[in-house]
Design a protein around this motif. Structure first.
Motif, mmCIF file in Angstrom:
data_model
loop_
_atom_site.group_PDB
_atom_site.id
_atom_site.type_symbol
_atom_site.label_atom_id
_atom_site.label_comp_id
_atom_site.label_asym_id
_atom_site.label_seq_id
_atom_site.Cartn_x
_atom_site.Cartn_y
_atom_site.Cartn_z
ATOM 1 N N VAL A 42 0.425 -3.466 -6.088
ATOM 2 C CA VAL A 42 0.664 -2.298 -5.348
ATOM 3 C C VAL A 42 -0.948 -1.509 -5.482
ATOM 4 O O VAL A 42 -1.421 -1.271 -6.769
ATOM 5 C CB VAL A 42 1.775 -1.284 -6.060
ATOM 6 N N ALA A 43 -1.197 -1.272 -4.328
ATOM 7 C CA ALA A 43 -2.236 -0.325 -4.211
ATOM 8 C C ALA A 43 -1.924 1.192 -3.747
ATOM 9 O O ALA A 43 -0.945 1.483 -3.181
ATOM 10 C CB ALA A 43 -3.423 -0.637 -3.079
ATOM 11 N N MET A 44 -2.565 2.070 -4.620
ATOM 12 C CA MET A 44 -2.308 3.464 -4.360
ATOM 13 C C MET A 44 -3.412 4.566 -4.791
ATOM 14 O O MET A 44 -4.407 4.277 -5.213
ATOM 15 C CB MET A 44 -0.818 3.889 -5.119
ATOM 16 N N MET A 45 -3.213 5.633 -4.523
ATOM 17 C CA MET A 45 -4.303 6.884 -4.576
ATOM 18 C C MET A 45 -3.913 7.584 -5.820
ATOM 19 O O MET A 45 -2.690 7.622 -6.334
ATOM 20 C CB MET A 45 -4.216 7.711 -3.676
ATOM 21 N N ALA A 46 -4.787 7.469 -6.947
ATOM 22 C CA ALA A 46 -4.651 8.140 -8.163
ATOM 23 C C ALA A 46 -4.532 9.653 -7.875
ATOM 24 O O ALA A 46 -5.339 10.350 -7.280
ATOM 25 C CB ALA A 46 -5.839 7.753 -9.085
ATOM 26 N N ASP A 47 -3.546 10.462 -8.698
ATOM 27 C CA ASP A 47 -3.515 11.720 -8.638
ATOM 28 C C ASP A 47 -3.211 12.435 -9.925
ATOM 29 O O ASP A 47 -2.957 11.465 -10.853
ATOM 30 C CB ASP A 47 -2.339 11.991 -7.750
ATOM 31 N N VAL A 48 -3.156 13.444 -10.197
ATOM 32 C CA VAL A 48 -3.152 14.254 -11.509
ATOM 33 C C VAL A 48 -1.906 15.049 -11.649
ATOM 34 O O VAL A 48 -1.673 15.224 -12.990
ATOM 35 C CB VAL A 48 -4.356 14.868 -11.490
ATOM 36 N N SER A 49 -0.878 15.500 -10.910
ATOM 37 C CA SER A 49 0.230 16.216 -11.137
ATOM 38 C C SER A 49 1.081 15.473 -12.177
ATOM 39 O O SER A 49 1.099 14.055 -12.178
ATOM 40 C CB SER A 49 0.979 16.458 -10.062
ATOM 41 N N ALA A 50 1.947 16.372 -12.903
ATOM 42 C CA ALA A 50 2.940 15.261 -13.719
ATOM 43 C C ALA A 50 3.703 14.558 -13.048
ATOM 44 O O ALA A 50 4.183 13.334 -13.220
ATOM 45 C CB ALA A 50 3.814 16.490 -14.325
ATOM 46 N N PRO A 90 -9.863 4.631 0.031
ATOM 47 C CA PRO A 90 -10.076 3.581 -0.992
ATOM 48 C C PRO A 90 -8.841 2.570 -1.202
ATOM 49 O O PRO A 90 -8.965 1.392 -1.470
ATOM 50 C CB PRO A 90 -10.489 4.144 -1.987
ATOM 51 N N ALA A 91 -7.622 3.023 -1.311
ATOM 52 C CA ALA A 91 -6.552 2.173 -1.557
ATOM 53 C C ALA A 91 -6.075 1.226 -0.412
ATOM 54 O O ALA A 91 -5.897 0.138 -0.685
ATOM 55 C CB ALA A 91 -5.406 3.082 -1.819
ATOM 56 N N LEU A 92 -6.264 1.935 0.582
ATOM 57 C CA LEU A 92 -5.870 1.127 1.756
ATOM 58 C C LEU A 92 -7.052 -0.032 2.311
ATOM 59 O O LEU A 92 -6.878 -0.951 2.558
ATOM 60 C CB LEU A 92 -5.688 2.130 3.070
ATOM 61 N N SER A 93 -8.313 0.525 2.053
ATOM 62 C CA SER A 93 -9.550 -0.450 2.190
ATOM 63 C C SER A 93 -9.201 -1.432 1.125
ATOM 64 O O SER A 93 -9.645 -2.640 1.572
ATOM 65 C CB SER A 93 -10.777 0.446 1.833
ATOM 66 N N LEU A 94 -9.173 -1.427 0.125
ATOM 67 C CA LEU A 94 -8.923 -2.425 -1.063
ATOM 68 C C LEU A 94 -7.883 -3.430 -0.608
ATOM 69 O O LEU A 94 -8.034 -4.558 -0.695
ATOM 70 C CB LEU A 94 -8.611 -1.940 -2.343
ATOM 71 N N ALA A 95 -6.531 -2.824 -0.365
ATOM 72 C CA ALA A 95 -5.410 -3.723 0.169
ATOM 73 C C ALA A 95 -5.862 -4.812 1.375
ATOM 74 O O ALA A 95 -5.260 -5.856 1.263
ATOM 75 C CB ALA A 95 -4.320 -2.821 0.250
ATOM 76 N N CYS A 96 -6.522 -4.106 2.270
ATOM 77 C CA CYS A 96 -6.737 -4.718 3.450
ATOM 78 C C CYS A 96 -7.808 -5.962 3.310
ATOM 79 O O CYS A 96 -7.810 -6.812 4.030
ATOM 80 C CB CYS A 96 -6.957 -3.884 4.595
ATOM 81 N N THR A 97 -8.669 -5.621 2.137
ATOM 82 C CA THR A 97 -9.760 -6.678 1.904
ATOM 83 C C THR A 97 -9.345 -7.823 0.881
ATOM 84 O O THR A 97 -9.835 -8.495 0.850
ATOM 85 C CB THR A 97 -11.163 -5.979 1.468
ATOM 86 N N THR A 98 -8.481 -7.343 0.379
ATOM 87 C CA THR A 98 -7.961 -8.459 -0.996
ATOM 88 C C THR A 98 -6.806 -9.224 -0.555
ATOM 89 O O THR A 98 -6.490 -10.027 -1.337
ATOM 90 C CB THR A 98 -8.062 -7.796 -2.155
ATOM 91 N N ALA A 99 -5.917 -8.826 0.396
ATOM 92 C CA ALA A 99 -4.647 -9.298 0.855
ATOM 93 C C ALA A 99 -4.614 -9.749 2.234
ATOM 94 O O ALA A 99 -5.390 -9.240 2.935
ATOM 95 C CB ALA A 99 -3.706 -8.320 0.503
ATOM 96 N N ASP A 100 -3.923 -10.977 2.304
ATOM 97 C CA ASP A 100 -3.499 -11.426 3.585
ATOM 98 C C ASP A 100 -2.735 -10.368 4.278
ATOM 99 O O ASP A 100 -2.732 -10.406 5.738
ATOM 100 C CB ASP A 100 -3.285 -12.948 3.563
ATOM 101 N N ARG A 101 -1.651 -9.828 3.896
ATOM 102 C CA ARG A 101 -0.562 -9.032 4.453
ATOM 103 C C ARG A 101 -0.795 -7.939 3.682
ATOM 104 O O ARG A 101 -0.655 -7.838 2.571
ATOM 105 C CB ARG A 101 0.609 -9.708 4.558
ATOM 106 N N MET A 104 1.013 -1.066 -0.070
ATOM 107 C CA MET A 104 0.202 -0.092 0.035
ATOM 108 C C MET A 104 0.940 1.269 -0.108
ATOM 109 O O MET A 104 1.385 1.684 1.033
ATOM 110 C CB MET A 104 -0.812 -0.084 1.308
ATOM 111 N N LEU A 105 1.072 1.993 -0.905
ATOM 112 C CA LEU A 105 1.965 2.819 -1.336
ATOM 113 C C LEU A 105 1.160 4.288 -0.728
ATOM 114 O O LEU A 105 0.243 4.860 -1.561
ATOM 115 C CB LEU A 105 2.596 3.135 -2.815
ATOM 116 N N PHE A 106 1.400 4.820 0.100
ATOM 117 C CA PHE A 106 0.671 6.025 0.421
ATOM 118 C C PHE A 106 1.503 7.293 0.007
ATOM 119 O O PHE A 106 2.694 7.469 -0.335
ATOM 120 C CB PHE A 106 0.885 6.522 2.162
ATOM 121 N N THR A 107 0.564 8.130 -0.418
ATOM 122 C CA THR A 107 1.299 9.373 -1.293
ATOM 123 C C THR A 107 0.695 10.717 -0.554
ATOM 124 O O THR A 107 1.145 11.222 0.080
ATOM 125 C CB THR A 107 0.904 9.450 -2.814
#
Length: 397
Positions: free
Chosen positions: A91-99, A18-29, A6-9
């Motif tokens: 890898v789960a992460m938040m989508a962002d728009v900057s270059a 949503p990224a953290l939630s998905l990671a925790c519900t779809t993975a064991d670790r 889970m890559l925090f940005t």
């Protein structure tokens, strides 16, 4: 056992992530990871806020059985290294728009990692609302606001109850810097500030432009670093005038998504740019020594607090561009250097709006400092408060 990084940005929170939630519900670790990129030039006030936010996030994750792993280096290289170390499936992460953010995501995808980028930086993801008349973005705020209001927003992501982290990982250190009274970073501080401000939010429409009253929420740094969910704010029953400001934030993010050169090039086609080059005048503006009281008060607040009242931002930006005739890029870059809430989309989008190179349908609009002071600081309290502060900065910007 399935493991996900889970890559925090810009999502330094556990609520509605949503990224953290998905990671925790779809993975064991799950490996909660934040990579500090030394290539980024971060001003001291934003670095302090970031470090406090990371420390708070770590405590929240530890309270759920997890941890926050800190690494230093190129975000793509360090994330790939971590994924291979723990044999992660993705890898789960938040989508962002900057270059910068988009290059980071492309870099991860090029490494043949399964990358899942989820929304959460804005209320409505950039690009999700498109004009019915065609085109890939709204270029005027009011029709975008109407579409934004009627759009079906996503559901709030559930907060994970438990987070299992692979054993044997070195968490890494989070540097501690002296706190400042104006700001404390982190989700915990953000929720406390929101709770304190909520009783005042009913008067937001009437009082948010009052410079001396200072009735704004001051939640913008927490939104920038993702310590607060913009969707949770938008659905929290706050005044419509405040929710409208969240829409402005979304509006500029959808512009940046399709016009990544917003920080350097005029957005409006055909915009005439004839700026003066006057370093002495620019320095006077930067340090609050123009001789125009309301302008100087705003600039000195910026240097003292790393923040400026939104009305003062409009006044000072208009004075630099429309009265002094200096390039909006110089002003926007100065704001980026000093604001704790500095955000590429909002900062440069707003500066272009004021300068007449952006989305304002009246690009000739000019804010009279005298008129603005009369309307929003009639008793001169804001000016008195900040003209007593003598900025320490004297060098060229």
């Amino acid at each position: 056992m399935r493991t996900v990084v889970m890559l925090f940005t810009r999502d330094l929170r556990v609520r509605d992530n949503p990224a953290l939630s998905l990671a925790c519900t779809t993975a064991d670790r799950v490996v909660p990871l934040f990579v500090r990129d030394p290539a980024l030039s971060v001003p001291p006030n934003r670095e302090r806020f970031l470090l406090e936010s990371l420390a708070d996030l770590r405590e929240s994750l530890r309270g759920k059985g997890g941890d926050l792993v800190i690494r230093h280096g190129d975000p793509v290289a360090e994330t790939v290294k971590m994924a291979r170390q723990v044999d992660a499936t993705g890898v789960a992460m938040m989508a962002d728009v900057s270059a910068y953010a988009r290059a980071r995501q492309r870099g991860l995808e090029s490494e043949r990692l399964m990358v899942k980028a989820l929304p959460g930086v804005t209320v409505v993801p950039a690009g999700e609302i498109k004009p019915t008349t065609g085109g890939d973005q709204y270029k005027v705020f009011t029709p975008y606001f109407r579409a934004w209001q009627s759009h079906r927003w996503r559901s709030i992501a559930p907060t994970p109850k438990r987070i299992a982290v692979p054993e044997g990982l070195s968490a890494g250190q989070i540097e501690a810097l002296p706190s400042v009274p104006e700001w404390t970073g982190g989700e915990t501080a953000a929720l406390k500030r929101l709770k304190k401000w909520r009783p005042l939010s009913d008067g937001y429409a009437e009082h948010h432009d009052d410079l001396a009253g200072d009735r704004t929420s001051r939640l913008s740094p927490y939104l920038h670093f993702g310590c607060l969910s913009p969707l949770e704010l938008a659905t929290a029953g706050l005044h419509d005038a405040f929710v409208r400001q969240l829409c402005w934030r979304d509006f500029y993010h959808q512009l940046l998504a399709t016009f990544p050169a917003m920080a350097r090039k005029a957005y409006r086609a055909g915009a005439v740019e004839q700026w003066h080059d006057d370093e002495e005048a620019l320095q006077a503006w930067q340090t609050g020594h123009t001789g125009v009281d309301i302008v100087d008060a705003g600039m000195r607040q910026l240097l003292a607090q790393g923040w400026m009242h939104n009305r003062a931002r409009l006044i000072t930006a208009s004075y630099l561009t429309k009265s002094m005739g200096l390039d909006w890029r110089a002003g926007a870059d100065w704001f980026m250097r000093h604001l704790v809430d500095a955000d590429v989309a909002n900062n440069y989008g707003n500066w272009q709006w004021v300068a007449g190179t952006g989305t304002d349908t009246k690009p000739y609009r000019k804010f009279s400092p005298a008129r603005q002071a009369q309307r929003f600081d009639a008793e001169g309290q804001y000016v008195k408060r900040w003209l007593g502060f003598d900025p320490p900065i004297r060098g060229k910007g």
